[in-house]
Design an enzyme around this catalytic site. Sequence first.
Site, mmCIF file in Angstrom:
data_model
loop_
_atom_site.group_PDB
_atom_site.id
_atom_site.type_symbol
_atom_site.label_atom_id
_atom_site.label_comp_id
_atom_site.label_asym_id
_atom_site.label_seq_id
_atom_site.Cartn_x
_atom_site.Cartn_y
_atom_site.Cartn_z
ATOM 1 N N GLU A 123 15.007 2.051 -1.922
ATOM 2 C CA GLU A 123 14.126 1.337 -2.831
ATOM 3 C C GLU A 123 13.808 2.242 -4.022
ATOM 4 O O GLU A 123 13.544 3.421 -3.804
ATOM 5 C CB GLU A 123 12.809 0.932 -2.150
ATOM 6 C CG GLU A 123 11.970 0.033 -3.041
ATOM 7 C CD GLU A 123 10.690 -0.486 -2.366
ATOM 8 O OE1 GLU A 123 10.369 -0.028 -1.256
ATOM 9 O OE2 GLU A 123 10.035 -1.324 -2.983
ATOM 10 N N GLY A 262 5.041 8.145 -0.051
ATOM 11 C CA GLY A 262 4.440 8.292 1.271
ATOM 12 C C GLY A 262 5.402 7.922 2.384
ATOM 13 O O GLY A 262 5.601 8.687 3.325
ATOM 14 N N MET A 264 8.623 4.641 3.688
ATOM 15 C CA MET A 264 9.496 3.542 3.290
ATOM 16 C C MET A 264 9.777 2.634 4.486
ATOM 17 O O MET A 264 10.133 3.103 5.558
ATOM 18 C CB MET A 264 10.793 4.132 2.723
ATOM 19 C CG MET A 264 11.782 3.086 2.274
ATOM 20 S SD MET A 264 11.122 2.063 0.926
ATOM 21 C CE MET A 264 11.921 0.528 1.281
ATOM 22 N N ASN A 266 12.103 0.611 5.585
ATOM 23 C CA ASN A 266 13.444 0.164 5.977
ATOM 24 C C ASN A 266 13.404 -0.573 7.313
ATOM 25 O O ASN A 266 12.755 -0.152 8.249
ATOM 26 C CB ASN A 266 14.372 1.366 6.108
ATOM 27 C CG ASN A 266 14.203 2.347 4.983
ATOM 28 O OD1 ASN A 266 14.398 2.007 3.836
ATOM 29 N ND2 ASN A 266 13.769 3.554 5.314
ATOM 30 N N GLU A 299 3.523 0.391 6.445
ATOM 31 C CA GLU A 299 4.977 0.218 6.595
ATOM 32 C C GLU A 299 5.280 -0.800 7.688
ATOM 33 O O GLU A 299 6.176 -1.620 7.558
ATOM 34 C CB GLU A 299 5.662 1.554 6.892
ATOM 35 C CG GLU A 299 5.375 2.674 5.896
ATOM 36 C CD GLU A 299 5.532 2.283 4.440
ATOM 37 O OE1 GLU A 299 6.352 1.411 4.127
ATOM 38 O OE2 GLU A 299 4.797 2.839 3.603
ATOM 39 N N HIS A 302 4.837 -4.325 6.418
ATOM 40 C CA HIS A 302 5.933 -4.765 5.562
ATOM 41 C C HIS A 302 6.988 -5.560 6.335
ATOM 42 O O HIS A 302 7.756 -6.302 5.731
ATOM 43 C CB HIS A 302 6.630 -3.562 4.913
ATOM 44 C CG HIS A 302 6.098 -3.185 3.565
ATOM 45 N ND1 HIS A 302 5.820 -4.109 2.583
ATOM 46 C CD2 HIS A 302 5.819 -1.967 3.019
ATOM 47 C CE1 HIS A 302 5.392 -3.460 1.495
ATOM 48 N NE2 HIS A 302 5.378 -2.166 1.736
ATOM 49 N N GLU A 321 3.908 -5.569 -2.229
ATOM 50 C CA GLU A 321 3.039 -4.381 -2.194
ATOM 51 C C GLU A 321 1.551 -4.731 -2.276
ATOM 52 O O GLU A 321 0.745 -4.195 -1.516
ATOM 53 C CB GLU A 321 3.425 -3.391 -3.295
ATOM 54 C CG GLU A 321 4.817 -2.777 -3.116
ATOM 55 C CD GLU A 321 5.022 -2.089 -1.771
ATOM 56 O OE1 GLU A 321 4.035 -1.841 -1.060
ATOM 57 O OE2 GLU A 321 6.192 -1.814 -1.416
HETATM 58 N N1 TRP Z 1 8.022 0.546 -0.511
HETATM 59 C C1 TRP Z 1 7.393 1.784 -0.190
HETATM 60 C C2 TRP Z 1 5.995 1.454 0.287
HETATM 61 O O1 TRP Z 1 5.193 0.967 -0.427
HETATM 62 C C3 TRP Z 1 7.271 2.772 -1.261
HETATM 63 C C4 TRP Z 1 8.446 3.179 -2.064
HETATM 64 C C5 TRP Z 1 8.923 2.604 -3.155
HETATM 65 C C6 TRP Z 1 9.150 4.368 -1.976
HETATM 66 N N2 TRP Z 1 9.876 3.358 -3.750
HETATM 67 C C7 TRP Z 1 10.026 4.441 -3.059
HETATM 68 C C8 TRP Z 1 9.120 5.377 -1.066
HETATM 69 C C9 TRP Z 1 10.835 5.534 -3.275
HETATM 70 C C10 TRP Z 1 9.930 6.454 -1.281
HETATM 71 C C11 TRP Z 1 10.769 6.562 -2.370
HETATM 72 O O2 TRP Z 1 5.667 1.621 1.376
HETATM 73 ZN ZN ZN Z 2 4.539 -0.780 0.467
#
Ligand code: TRP
Ligand code: ZN
Length: 864
Positions: A123, A262, A264, A266, A299, A302, A321
């Site tokens: 992401e 912080g 991710m 996945n 997370e 999500h 988000e």
């Molecule tokens: N989607 C992640 C979250 O909000 C955060 C995220 C977005 C992220 N871009 C990123 C984490 C790039 C690491 C690197 O939880």
């Molecule tokens: Zn998020």
Amino acid sequence: MTVSAKPKAQYLKDYTAPNFSIEHTELTFDLQPLNTKVTALLTLKRTTNQNSALVLDGIDLQLVELQVDNVAYTNYKIEGEHLFINDLPHTCQLKIVTEISPDTNTSLEGLYLSGGAYCTQCEAQGFRKITYFLDRPDVLSTYDVTIIADKSFKHLLSNGNQIDSGETADGRHFAKWQDPFKKPSYLFALVAGDFDVLKDTYTTKSGREIELALFVDKGNLSKTPHAINSLKKAMHWDETRFNLEYDLDIYMIVAVDFFNMGAMENKGLNVFNSKCVLANQETATDKDYHTIESIVGHEYFHNWTGNRVTCRDWFQLSLKEGLTVFRDQEFSSDLGSRALNRIDAVKVMRTHQFSEDAGPMAHPIRPEKVIEMNNFYTVTVYDKGAEVIRMMHTLLGEVNFQKGMQLYFERHDGQAVTCDDFVAAMSDASGIDLTQFKRWYSQSGTPRLNATQHYDHDKQLYTLTIEQSAPLNQPDNKSLHIPFAIELLDENGQSIALTYQGEKRDHVLNVTAPTQTFYFDQIPARPVAVLLEDFSAPCILSQQNSEPDLLHIMRFARSDFSRWDAQQQLFINAVKQAVNAPEHATLSENVINALRVLISAQSGDLALVAELIKLPSFDTFAAEFDIIPVDEIITITRLFEQQIAEQLSDELLHCYSSLVDDGSINADAVAIRALKGVCLHYLAKTPSEQVDRFIKKSADSPNMTNVLASLSAVVKASHPLRTTLLDHFDSQWRHDVLVMDKWFALQAMQSGDDAIENIKALYAHPSFDFSNPNRVRALVGSFSHFNTAQFHRKDGEGYALLGDLLIKLNAINPQNASRMLTPFMSWKRFDTTRAQAMKAQLQRLANLEGLSADLFEKVEKALN
Ligand code: TRP
Ligand code: ZN
């Protein structure tokens, strides 16, 4: 990319659907540090009748081979960051082999080696650094992933379920994973390394047993229980409050040291920054424990809000988000203290978000123009986005809001959708018209509210007129639908029932017009009004309440948040008055007495008391001025703190010595440590033998919260003990980089004139590393955000330090560079000397050869 190459912007209004779908994706990774071979087999289907080219995204890839339906294919061209493939049939199998170099990838995006392990971050647009693909969130595909690596990489992980594993002919090994859920490429993940693993299970409410696994660097198992407990709490909470259950049979979390954010989300395989996972009492503070619980929750949440239902395009980022932050805030509030969580969230809004919204990077929660998507993971999209969801929750109520969530999932499970789709579900499920409310998605800037109160004793009538006006930087904004919550207090502090002409009135007023008046009758005496209770909308309310009224609210409001809010306002008023008349730089006797009562009573929620007796941050005061009076705010807050420390020293000493925490992490112990920490902060300003003993004892505690309270107190007070204590800490914790981050942050906050030299010297410290975002933020981020006096030195040396760093980071990790740039964005809000010095640093960057798109976008906006 250089400025002369002008990175191109993308616009929301230009959205078009993809011309191909990728029904299925098979990936094989042959992992090698400098030349990893990636084989992609894509099952393609045209979605339109035209014979248009397939245009795939790809960055830093070596194309090795390309086949269509098993035959070599040459009808393609590579131009910049795109691969154009012409004349493809209606359906086909496209095979693409590429090579990448994880070891030299310092951007921490795509596939990279981190502390001896391979890991990915896709992401927003990192997947295109792994293979050529339609790297956009509205292309959903199932994935089969085969990972081949040397056996020293013991764990080979990807999304979904492991369906095969074994040895290869050449003595390496492999694992094969299958993710049954369609997902966009940004949710793809791969991890390969040798970890310690904490395993557990969770039984869902429908009785399915889920395997949980937490992978951490060797030797870190003692720091894992809190994260896994947080995960189980999150799973249970989502079942109870949102009726949402986990879908796969396994949930994995991997902690890595090199990470830009912080964590991710996945699918089935979260990757976390190690600082957002690892904790035990010796190494982590109570605040760290709280952050970990909330991010693990975030997370996990999500999985439904983001993964099962994802975003059509990146302009819709707040769809997942904003909603997921709202959900994690509710999780923390249901499990802990609602008031303290609200206080934390509002602090973020009033300091960071309001300043972003007033500056050159101001954007609506659904942006309309983006150059580098990584620049839009902002407090606006996340935190203001969550406030917008919260306002809908306030307008609909919990029952209707949950109906709306249910309808949203009924309609859109498995789809990539827009913010409009979400609001439509909320509105359709509740029957509440949200047409005007939707302006919150397209207007930027912070709305200003003005409240005028009138009381007519003869008619026993209280009148409240609310005027909303557009922010100064967005004068064309239209009126918003604002839920404005209030409470009216009588002179005894009792809540007054709200009625008008015999009818009950709700405490949430619907403000929709530029000016609106609300009436309340049967009120026998002038009430004291708690306005914008619980910060019911993300607005700036000009407060005209008098000091006695604010003190009344602080004592009696039913909302603990609003009590704190009133106390903040008392401090803010005092600072403003002192800036205008420096001879009055003292807190009034009434305010001091109110603090005395709070400290002496030691009753109620002690963590709340801790917040009530703390002075607001520099940024909170700064937000009150168009041009920030840096030196005045610093001097005045120092004087106020000294005044509190001296006039209340007996109470502080008594409070500190009579409270004893049991060393646990339960709420009572956390609250006691928080309150003692604030006491020590003040006490360090009035040194005595007794205080010195407290400081030393706290620094020696087996609990990191106590240790840090002591060190932070001595650093901020420039107390003579600081050097000894800091040196001792260094020698004690050198083996633990996460703990050393706390030390770097303390070093960065030292107020002496040698602060900058000190930081430059620390660049050579064995624990420091420019390519690790945690280290950089701990040292330089703490300096630029919290060492106000030194960062904003009039000679510009503080700005030059940050400018030098940004030039260095631009080449290593543009994403981190761009986040570190933030303090320069508000250069126009400083006096001429400072503004010019900050601007000079921005110009230096603008002229930099090879400026990244990330920095380009912000620098250009800041300078124009
Ligand atoms: N989607 C992640 C979250 O909000 C955060 C995220 C977005 C992220 N871009 C990123 C984490 C790039 C690491 C690197 O939880
Ligand atoms: Zn998020």
